[in-house]
Design a protein around this motif. Structure first.
Motif, PDB file in Angstrom:
ATOM      1  N   SER A 215       0.817  -1.207   0.000  1.00 55.16           N
ATOM      2  CA  SER A 215       0.000   0.000   0.000  1.00 55.16           C
ATOM      3  C   SER A 215       0.859   1.269   0.000  1.00 55.16           C
ATOM      4  CB  SER A 215      -0.962   0.010   1.187  1.00 55.16           C
ATOM      5  OG  SER A 215      -0.267   0.235   2.393  1.00 55.16           O
ATOM      6  N   GLU A 216       2.127   1.145   0.374  1.00 58.74           N
ATOM      7  CA  GLU A 216       3.063   2.268   0.353  1.00 58.74           C
ATOM      8  C   GLU A 216       3.762   2.408  -0.998  1.00 58.74           C
ATOM      9  OE1 GLU A 216       5.765   1.564   3.593  1.00 58.74           O
ATOM     10  OE2 GLU A 216       4.164   1.662   5.092  1.00 58.74           O
ATOM     11  N   GLY A 217       3.385   1.575  -1.963  1.00 55.61           N
ATOM     12  CA  GLY A 217       3.947   1.686  -3.305  1.00 55.61           C
ATOM     13  C   GLY A 217       5.051   0.695  -3.618  1.00 55.61           C
ATOM     14  N   TYR A 218       5.310  -0.206  -2.713  1.00 56.09           N
ATOM     15  CA  TYR A 218       6.331  -1.224  -2.965  1.00 56.09           C
ATOM     16  C   TYR A 218       5.728  -2.367  -3.771  1.00 56.09           C
ATOM     17  CZ  TYR A 218       9.455   1.007   0.386  1.00 56.09           C
ATOM     18  OH  TYR A 218      10.267   1.895   1.028  1.00 56.09           O
ATOM     19  N   THR A 219       6.595  -3.123  -4.435  1.00 57.78           N
ATOM     20  CA  THR A 219       6.171  -4.269  -5.226  1.00 57.78           C
ATOM     21  C   THR A 219       6.580  -5.542  -4.501  1.00 57.78           C
ATOM     22  OG1 THR A 219       6.435  -3.035  -7.278  1.00 57.78           O
ATOM     23  CG2 THR A 219       6.458  -5.424  -7.461  1.00 57.78           C
ATOM     24  N   LEU A 220       5.709  -6.533  -4.503  1.00 57.43           N
ATOM     25  CA  LEU A 220       6.028  -7.829  -3.912  1.00 57.43           C
ATOM     26  C   LEU A 220       6.603  -8.705  -5.019  1.00 57.43           C
ATOM     27  CD1 LEU A 220       2.856  -8.376  -1.700  1.00 57.43           C
ATOM     28  CD2 LEU A 220       5.001  -7.242  -1.115  1.00 57.43           C
ATOM     29  N   TYR A 221       7.758  -9.310  -4.737  1.00 60.56           N
ATOM     30  CA  TYR A 221       8.507 -10.033  -5.766  1.00 60.56           C
ATOM     31  C   TYR A 221       9.022 -11.352  -5.203  1.00 60.56           C
ATOM     32  CZ  TYR A 221      12.434 -10.982  -8.923  1.00 60.56           C
ATOM     33  OH  TYR A 221      13.311 -11.567  -9.789  1.00 60.56           O
ATOM     34  N   TRP A 222       8.707 -12.448  -5.875  1.00 60.81           N
ATOM     35  CA  TRP A 222       9.199 -13.761  -5.463  1.00 60.81           C
ATOM     36  C   TRP A 222      10.567 -13.972  -6.095  1.00 60.81           C
ATOM     37  CZ3 TRP A 222       8.212 -17.036  -1.790  1.00 60.81           C
ATOM     38  CH2 TRP A 222       8.730 -18.330  -1.852  1.00 60.81           C
ATOM     39  N   ASN A 223      11.592 -14.150  -5.268  1.00 61.04           N
ATOM     40  CA  ASN A 223      12.957 -14.266  -5.788  1.00 61.04           C
ATOM     41  C   ASN A 223      13.437 -15.711  -5.871  1.00 61.04           C
ATOM     42  OD1 ASN A 223      13.713 -15.138  -3.285  1.00 61.04           O
ATOM     43  ND2 ASN A 223      15.161 -13.488  -2.891  1.00 61.04           N
ATOM     44  N   LYS A 224      12.554 -16.643  -6.039  1.00 58.35           N
ATOM     45  CA  LYS A 224      12.790 -18.078  -6.148  1.00 58.35           C
ATOM     46  C   LYS A 224      12.980 -18.759  -4.793  1.00 58.35           C
ATOM     47  CE  LYS A 224      14.744 -17.840 -10.788  1.00 58.35           C
ATOM     48  NZ  LYS A 224      13.550 -17.700 -11.516  1.00 58.35           N
ATOM     49  N   LYS A 225      13.109 -17.968  -3.717  1.00 64.48           N
ATOM     50  CA  LYS A 225      13.257 -18.529  -2.375  1.00 64.48           C
ATOM     51  C   LYS A 225      12.267 -17.926  -1.387  1.00 64.48           C
ATOM     52  CE  LYS A 225      18.203 -18.822  -3.029  1.00 64.48           C
ATOM     53  NZ  LYS A 225      19.396 -18.072  -2.821  1.00 64.48           N
ATOM     54  N   GLN A 226      12.009 -16.633  -1.541  1.00 66.45           N
ATOM     55  CA  GLN A 226      11.153 -15.938  -0.585  1.00 66.45           C
ATOM     56  C   GLN A 226      10.512 -14.726  -1.243  1.00 66.45           C
ATOM     57  OE1 GLN A 226      13.949 -14.874   2.449  1.00 66.45           O
ATOM     58  NE2 GLN A 226      14.511 -12.968   1.458  1.00 66.45           N
ATOM     59  N   LEU A 227       9.494 -14.213  -0.587  1.00 65.66           N
ATOM     60  CA  LEU A 227       8.825 -13.015  -1.072  1.00 65.66           C
ATOM     61  C   LEU A 227       9.607 -11.801  -0.579  1.00 65.66           C
ATOM     62  CD1 LEU A 227       6.322 -12.198  -2.701  1.00 65.66           C
ATOM     63  CD2 LEU A 227       5.081 -11.996  -0.544  1.00 65.66           C
ATOM     64  N   GLU A 228       9.926 -10.894  -1.492  1.00 65.96           N
ATOM     65  CA  GLU A 228      10.667  -9.692  -1.153  1.00 65.96           C
ATOM     66  C   GLU A 228       9.824  -8.470  -1.457  1.00 65.96           C
ATOM     67  OE1 GLU A 228      14.446  -9.468  -3.088  1.00 65.96           O
ATOM     68  OE2 GLU A 228      15.180 -11.289  -2.141  1.00 65.96           O
ATOM     69  N   VAL A 229      10.126  -7.413  -0.744  1.00 63.74           N
ATOM     70  CA  VAL A 229       9.482  -6.129  -0.957  1.00 63.74           C
ATOM     71  C   VAL A 229      10.518  -5.238  -1.629  1.00 63.74           C
ATOM     72  CG1 VAL A 229       8.420  -4.156   0.173  1.00 63.74           C
ATOM     73  CG2 VAL A 229       8.053  -6.444   1.084  1.00 63.74           C
TER      74      VAL A 229
END
Length: 133
Positions: free
Chosen positions: A39-53
């Motif tokens: 909600s603060e404008g960050y993107t959620l990204y799966w880096n093959k191991k974990q979810l990153e912001v």
């Protein structure tokens, strides 16, 4: 709560395990933190191991390979459109100066606005040259 992954891509969250997808269990607190960051404008990204912001720039996106890439065409169009708007504003300011001078009104403030507009135009023209490289 679960993170749902398909073909190494983040699809979303689910309250229960979803069949046919990779399910990664997370706590309710972790889920809330991810949603707040999103909600603060960050993107959620799966880096093959974990979810990153991650924080992406305005003209960046995640391609099919999962890489963050810049959309140079969209950025160039954005700056060209901005340049056109600034040039229209400059023409309007010049008209206002002429009109004010005709009636012997003070034009100092408008001339200052024009000066600022000219600097903005120069900056955008330089940015476009840099992008066209």
């Amino acid at each position: 709560m679960y993170i749902i992954i398909e073909n190494d891509k983040f699809l979303g969250f689910s309250l229960k395990e979803e069949q046919g997808y990779k399910n990664v269990e997370i706590t309710e607190k972790e889920h809330t933190e991810f949603i707040e960051k999103q909600s603060e404008g960050y993107t959620l990204y799966w880096n093959k191991k974990q979810l990153e912001v991650i924080k992406m720039n305005e003209f960046e996106y995640i391609n099919d390979s999962g890489e963050i890439v810049k959309d140079a065409k969209a950025e160039l169009k954005y700056y060209k459109d901005m340049l056109l708007t600034l040039k229209r504003d400059r023409v309007q300011l010049k008209k206002e100066i002429r009109d004010f001078e005709e009636f012997e009104e003070d034009t100092a403030e408008i001339k200052e606005q024009l000066k600022i507009k000219e600097m903005e135009i120069k900056e955008i023209e330089n940015k476009i040259k840099e992008l066209e490289g």
